[in-house]
Design an enzyme around this catalytic site. Structure first.
Site, PDB file in Angstrom:
ATOM      1  N   LYS A 107      14.351  31.165  55.295  1.00 33.97           N
ATOM      2  CA  LYS A 107      15.555  31.444  54.514  1.00 33.97           C
ATOM      3  C   LYS A 107      16.748  30.834  55.223  1.00 33.97           C
ATOM      4  O   LYS A 107      16.737  30.658  56.440  1.00 33.97           O
ATOM      5  CB  LYS A 107      15.764  32.964  54.404  1.00 33.97           C
ATOM      6  CG  LYS A 107      16.693  33.398  53.301  1.00 33.97           C
ATOM      7  CD  LYS A 107      16.083  33.171  51.935  1.00 33.97           C
ATOM      8  CE  LYS A 107      16.324  34.260  50.949  1.00 33.97           C
ATOM      9  NZ  LYS A 107      15.393  34.313  49.858  1.00 33.97           N
ATOM     10  N   GLY A 219      23.462  43.462  38.152  1.00 37.66           N
ATOM     11  CA  GLY A 219      23.617  42.054  38.535  1.00 37.66           C
ATOM     12  C   GLY A 219      23.450  41.186  37.311  1.00 37.66           C
ATOM     13  O   GLY A 219      22.524  41.404  36.512  1.00 37.66           O
ATOM     14  N   GLY A 221      23.718  37.560  37.486  1.00 35.81           N
ATOM     15  CA  GLY A 221      23.622  36.162  37.905  1.00 35.81           C
ATOM     16  C   GLY A 221      22.384  35.560  37.261  1.00 35.81           C
ATOM     17  O   GLY A 221      21.929  36.009  36.208  1.00 35.81           O
ATOM     18  N   ASN A 222      21.786  34.589  37.925  1.00 30.60           N
ATOM     19  CA  ASN A 222      20.605  33.913  37.360  1.00 30.60           C
ATOM     20  C   ASN A 222      19.502  34.906  37.010  1.00 30.60           C
ATOM     21  O   ASN A 222      18.996  34.925  35.885  1.00 30.60           O
ATOM     22  CB  ASN A 222      20.117  32.845  38.366  1.00 30.60           C
ATOM     23  CG  ASN A 222      18.799  32.225  37.920  1.00 30.60           C
ATOM     24  OD1 ASN A 222      17.754  32.872  37.948  1.00 30.60           O
ATOM     25  ND2 ASN A 222      18.836  30.985  37.493  1.00 30.60           N
ATOM     26  N   TYR A 225      20.822  37.857  34.305  1.00 30.65           N
ATOM     27  CA  TYR A 225      21.015  37.369  32.931  1.00 30.65           C
ATOM     28  C   TYR A 225      19.678  36.991  32.290  1.00 30.65           C
ATOM     29  O   TYR A 225      19.373  37.394  31.164  1.00 30.65           O
ATOM     30  CB  TYR A 225      21.990  36.175  32.891  1.00 30.65           C
ATOM     31  CG  TYR A 225      21.766  35.315  31.672  1.00 30.65           C
ATOM     32  CD1 TYR A 225      22.002  35.833  30.393  1.00 30.65           C
ATOM     33  CD2 TYR A 225      21.249  34.023  31.780  1.00 30.65           C
ATOM     34  CE1 TYR A 225      21.727  35.079  29.258  1.00 30.65           C
ATOM     35  CE2 TYR A 225      20.975  33.256  30.647  1.00 30.65           C
ATOM     36  CZ  TYR A 225      21.214  33.798  29.389  1.00 30.65           C
ATOM     37  OH  TYR A 225      20.927  33.060  28.268  1.00 30.65           O
TER      38      TYR A 225
HETATM   39  N1  GLU Z   1      15.381  32.308  46.690  1.00 28.40           N
HETATM   40  C1  GLU Z   1      14.193  32.635  45.978  1.00 28.40           C
HETATM   41  C2  GLU Z   1      13.473  33.804  46.634  1.00 28.40           C
HETATM   42  O1  GLU Z   1      14.054  34.628  47.286  1.00 28.40           O
HETATM   43  C3  GLU Z   1      13.307  31.430  45.751  1.00 28.40           C
HETATM   44  C4  GLU Z   1      12.833  30.720  46.965  1.00 28.40           C
HETATM   45  C5  GLU Z   1      12.198  29.376  46.687  1.00 28.40           C
HETATM   46  O2  GLU Z   1      12.121  28.997  45.534  1.00 28.40           O
HETATM   47  O3  GLU Z   1      11.804  28.734  47.656  1.00 28.40           O
HETATM   48  O4  GLU Z   1      12.296  33.987  46.452  1.00 28.40           O
END
Ligand code: GLU
Length: 417
Positions: A107, A219, A221-222, A225
């Protein structure tokens, strides 16, 4: 009195410890999984529109790569901390393992407030971040993606910056890209769609008719929604409440998700949506709705409010929305929890499909993506359910047992433990 600061990495440790006890986990596996394999910290000088320089702090945590290259999103958020990124990177590791993806977990995060930055400033920050970490990422090493407040446009800038440094197009270095630059059909809505496929399995298990169910979503957001929109269009659910960082709105007769989205695009909030009643975020979580969807940030369902949750199913599209104390309370109350790293795994699953398409230079249609996603989510849900029944443990602990069990096997075979 000093205010206790919530630390999600402490939550990871508590959850992992409980799992280690259930599994009788090998001590070396446990010690490896307690901390990240590698961390990159960068200071990023960025020229702002007014001519001043601002120095941003950024992180990339590559938590564990036993199962494959590390994978996970990048958050742009003012409250980002290294421990938050560590926790999210650990959860990514469990998520990829649980979904049986050939990927490890990572991350990234940059401490910034994108809401106050211009598009030019965001582009320069995104490029600076990649210039800072490029040595440690790559299509076969570590593949970033969107997360809180990062978008397909930001992914495009990042891919472009990396490609410039590599002196060749490297579409596969990030996922969640715009379609024309090697994105996958269905990636934009994949987190929500995956969660709803898991919900479909859960409702079959509980005998709940989704066509007559009410939904409250925290929430917009993406994830929030798309969850609202798909819950209505796929199953005919009634979305009675949604919220964002500024407000929460309620309509007992059901909100129109597309109209709310248009209102938000125009006014930058769901606040003031015509015909809806304004409620607080706390009230939203405690509403009488069959399905509750936390789709924002960590630590919103805690020992304080868990006893007041009335939903039958908790669809955790956010990462880390529920504290360990709240988990115990919800389990005792019989709330069926779809834990975050199961429920929101649709995003990374379609990211994995995107990587596969990038490597193959051959693109699928959306039906193909959705079909494969549905299969992956159903498989993961049933393996978690099976372990939850087998050991009489809650769904999150069961998800840990499956994910950590696979990681332990991989590390043993690789000779790490
Ligand atoms: N940010 C998203 C998650 O927490 C997707 C991560 C990704 O697609 O690599 O799973």
């Amino acid at each position: 009195m000093k205010k206790e600061v919530f630390n999600p990495f402490t939550v990871v440790h508590e959850q992992l410890e409980a799992c280690a006890k259930i599994l009788g986990l090998n001590e070396n596996v446990y010690n490896i999984l307690k901390r990240p394999m590698r961390e990159i910290h960068v200071s990023l000088p960025v020229k702002m529109d007014d001519g001043t320089m601002k120095i941003f702090q950024g992180f990339r945590v590559q938590y564990n790569n036993a199962l494959g290259p590390t994978k996970g999103g990048i958050r742009f958020h003012p409250d980002e901390t290294i421990d938050t990124v560590r926790a999210l990177a650990a959860w990514m590791t469990w998520k990829c393992s649980l979904l049986n993806l050939p990927l490890g977990g990572g991350k990234g995060g940059v401490i910034c407030n994108p809401k106050t930055m211009s598009s030019g400033e965001l582009e320069r920050l995104s490029r600076a971040y990649i210039a800072g970490i490029w040595k440690y990422i790559g299509p076969e090493e570590d593949i970033p993606a969107p997360d809180v407040y990062t978008t397909p446009q930001i992914m495009a800038w990042m891919m472009d910056e990396y490609s410039k440094i590599a002196q060749k197009n490297q579409f596969g270095v990030v996922t969640g890209k715009p379609l024309i630059l090697g994105g996958s059909p269905g990636r934009d809505e994949a987190t929500a769609r995956g969660g709803l496929y898991a919900l479909q399995e859960a409702s079959d298990e509980l005998g709940l008719d989704l066509g007559y169910s009410t939904v409250a979503i925290q929430g917009y957001g993406n994830a929030g929604y798309n969850a609202a929109s798909l819950a209505k269009s796929l199953f005919g659910c009634k979305v009675i409440a949604v919220s964002d960082s500024k407000s929460a709105i309620y309509d007992k007769d059901g909100l129109d998700p597309e109209k709310v989205q248009k209102h938000k695009a125009k006014t930058s909030s769901v606040k003031g949506f015509p015909g809806a009643k304004e409620i607080s975020n706390e009230e939203l979580l405690e509403l009488k709705a069959d399905i509750l969807v936390p789709a924002a940030l960590e630590n919103v369902i805690t020992a304080k409010n868990a006893k007041n949750i009335k939903a039958k199913i908790l669809v955790e599209l956010a990462n880390g929305p529920t504290s360990p104390e709240a988990d115990d309370i919800l389990f005792a109350k019989g709330v069926h929890v779809l834990p975050d790293f199961l429920c929101n795994a649709g995003g990374v699953t379609v990211s994995y499909f995107e990587m596969a398409q990038n490597f193959a230079m051959y693109y699928w249609d959306k039906e193909e993506v959705d079909k494969r996603l549905a299969r992956k989510m159903a498989e993961a849900y049933h393996s978690v359910l099976h372990h939850s029944k087998k050991y009489s443990i809650n769904m999150r602990q069961a998800a840990y047992v499956v994910a950590v069990g696979r990681l332990a096997e991989a590390m043993k075979l690789r000779g790490w433990v």
